[in-house]
Write a protein that holds these residues in place. Structure first.
Motif, mmCIF file in Angstrom:
data_model
loop_
_atom_site.group_PDB
_atom_site.id
_atom_site.type_symbol
_atom_site.label_atom_id
_atom_site.label_comp_id
_atom_site.label_asym_id
_atom_site.label_seq_id
_atom_site.Cartn_x
_atom_site.Cartn_y
_atom_site.Cartn_z
ATOM 1 N N SER A 8 45.324 22.504 -1.529
ATOM 2 C CA SER A 8 43.928 22.663 -1.113
ATOM 3 C C SER A 8 43.103 23.298 -2.225
ATOM 4 C CB SER A 8 43.870 23.528 0.155
ATOM 5 O OG SER A 8 42.546 23.786 0.501
ATOM 6 N N ALA A 9 43.664 24.300 -2.911
ATOM 7 C CA ALA A 9 42.949 24.953 -4.016
ATOM 8 C C ALA A 9 42.702 23.975 -5.155
ATOM 9 C CB ALA A 9 43.732 26.160 -4.518
ATOM 10 N N LEU A 10 43.687 23.136 -5.437
ATOM 11 C CA LEU A 10 43.522 22.137 -6.487
ATOM 12 C C LEU A 10 42.428 21.144 -6.137
ATOM 13 C CD1 LEU A 10 47.249 21.367 -7.346
ATOM 14 C CD2 LEU A 10 45.594 22.525 -8.799
ATOM 15 N N GLY A 14 37.996 19.743 -7.585
ATOM 16 C CA GLY A 14 37.500 18.407 -7.863
ATOM 17 C C GLY A 14 38.294 17.634 -8.892
ATOM 18 N N LYS A 15 39.569 17.857 -8.977
ATOM 19 C CA LYS A 15 40.411 17.122 -9.920
ATOM 20 C C LYS A 15 41.032 15.908 -9.236
ATOM 21 C CE LYS A 15 40.198 19.696 -13.631
ATOM 22 N NZ LYS A 15 39.762 19.189 -14.903
ATOM 23 N N ASP A 16 41.326 14.893 -10.046
ATOM 24 C CA ASP A 16 42.000 13.706 -9.531
ATOM 25 C C ASP A 16 43.431 14.070 -9.132
ATOM 26 O OD1 ASP A 16 40.024 11.456 -10.279
ATOM 27 O OD2 ASP A 16 40.279 12.506 -12.182
ATOM 28 N N GLU A 17 43.877 13.549 -7.998
ATOM 29 C CA GLU A 17 45.259 13.736 -7.571
ATOM 30 C C GLU A 17 46.110 12.637 -8.206
ATOM 31 O OE1 GLU A 17 45.699 13.996 -3.275
ATOM 32 O OE2 GLU A 17 43.631 14.713 -3.148
ATOM 33 N N GLY A 109 50.872 16.218 -8.987
ATOM 34 C CA GLY A 109 49.958 17.210 -9.530
ATOM 35 C C GLY A 109 48.545 16.682 -9.630
ATOM 36 N N SER A 110 47.690 17.558 -10.102
ATOM 37 C CA SER A 110 46.302 17.186 -10.351
ATOM 38 C C SER A 110 46.141 16.917 -11.838
ATOM 39 C CB SER A 110 45.364 18.306 -9.923
ATOM 40 O OG SER A 110 45.394 18.432 -8.527
ATOM 41 N N LEU A 149 48.354 12.611 -18.006
ATOM 42 C CA LEU A 149 47.422 13.102 -16.986
ATOM 43 C C LEU A 149 47.691 14.539 -16.553
ATOM 44 C CD1 LEU A 149 47.196 9.928 -14.714
ATOM 45 C CD2 LEU A 149 45.459 10.779 -16.306
ATOM 46 N N THR A 150 48.972 14.892 -16.360
ATOM 47 C CA THR A 150 49.295 16.202 -15.786
ATOM 48 C C THR A 150 49.958 17.161 -16.760
ATOM 49 O OG1 THR A 150 51.516 15.600 -15.028
ATOM 50 C CG2 THR A 150 49.658 15.113 -13.524
#
Length: 170
Positions: A8-10, A14-17, A109-110, A149-150
């Motif tokens: 939820s914090a990630l 507003g980062k892409d999952e 990850g985000s 990406l991560t």
């Protein structure tokens, strides 16, 4: 509960999952397709196709799937070339889906990048599309894109060990 709070914090930032999914390998109709489906059902890791899924932070329900596979995966000549260890023409695919697969799909990850879709598109444009199973295939593509990406290296090794552990617990 803690993992839900962390996710939820990630998401609030507003980062892409970023997700990784496994699906059965595509094969010619008949016995070959039956074998691939059975291998997937039995969780034979090396006989699965891997792909990266990105969920942009916008409120849309669309997910973008990025994967690398043979240009003609259901062609018998492609299958024979792959089995003999020869390279085959590959293609990088991008498509939209409305929901994540129900099984064999992991949140990894985000994105540390501002626009994961743009980064993945640039990654695709530089990807060598000569596919050779075990040397330059969907696993290499998935590991490479997820790392970009991560920042996580060799994500499939981690997922394989956690997937095998969950099977041994049941």
């Amino acid at each position: 509960m803690a993992s839900l709070l962390a996710k939820s914090a990630l998401l609030k930032r507003g980062k892409d999952e970023v997700y990784v999914a496994a699906v059965p390998l595509r094969a010619t109709k008949g016995a070959a397709r039956l074998v691939m489906s059975a291998a997937y059902s039995l969780n034979l890791w090396n006989l699965q196709h891997f792909m990266v899924i990105i969920k942009p932070p916008s409120h849309s329900q669309a997910f973008l799937v990025f994967d690398f596979q043979p240009k003609d995966p259901e062609n018998i000549y492609t299958a024979l070339a792959v089995l003999s260890g020869r390279p085959v023409p590959g293609t990088v695919l991008v498509r939209k889906v409305t929901k994540l697969p129900r099984s064999k799909c992991w949140f990894v990850g985000s994105s540390k990048q501002d626009d994961a879709t743009d980064v993945a598109t640039r990654f695709n444009s530089s990807w060598d599309t000569s596919l050779k199973v075990g040397r330059h295939d969907c696993r290499d593509y998935t590991n490479g894109l997820v790392e970009l990406l991560t920042g996580e290296e060799h994500v499939l090794e981690r997922l394989r060990s956690t997937d095998c552990q969950s099977l041994s617990i049941n």
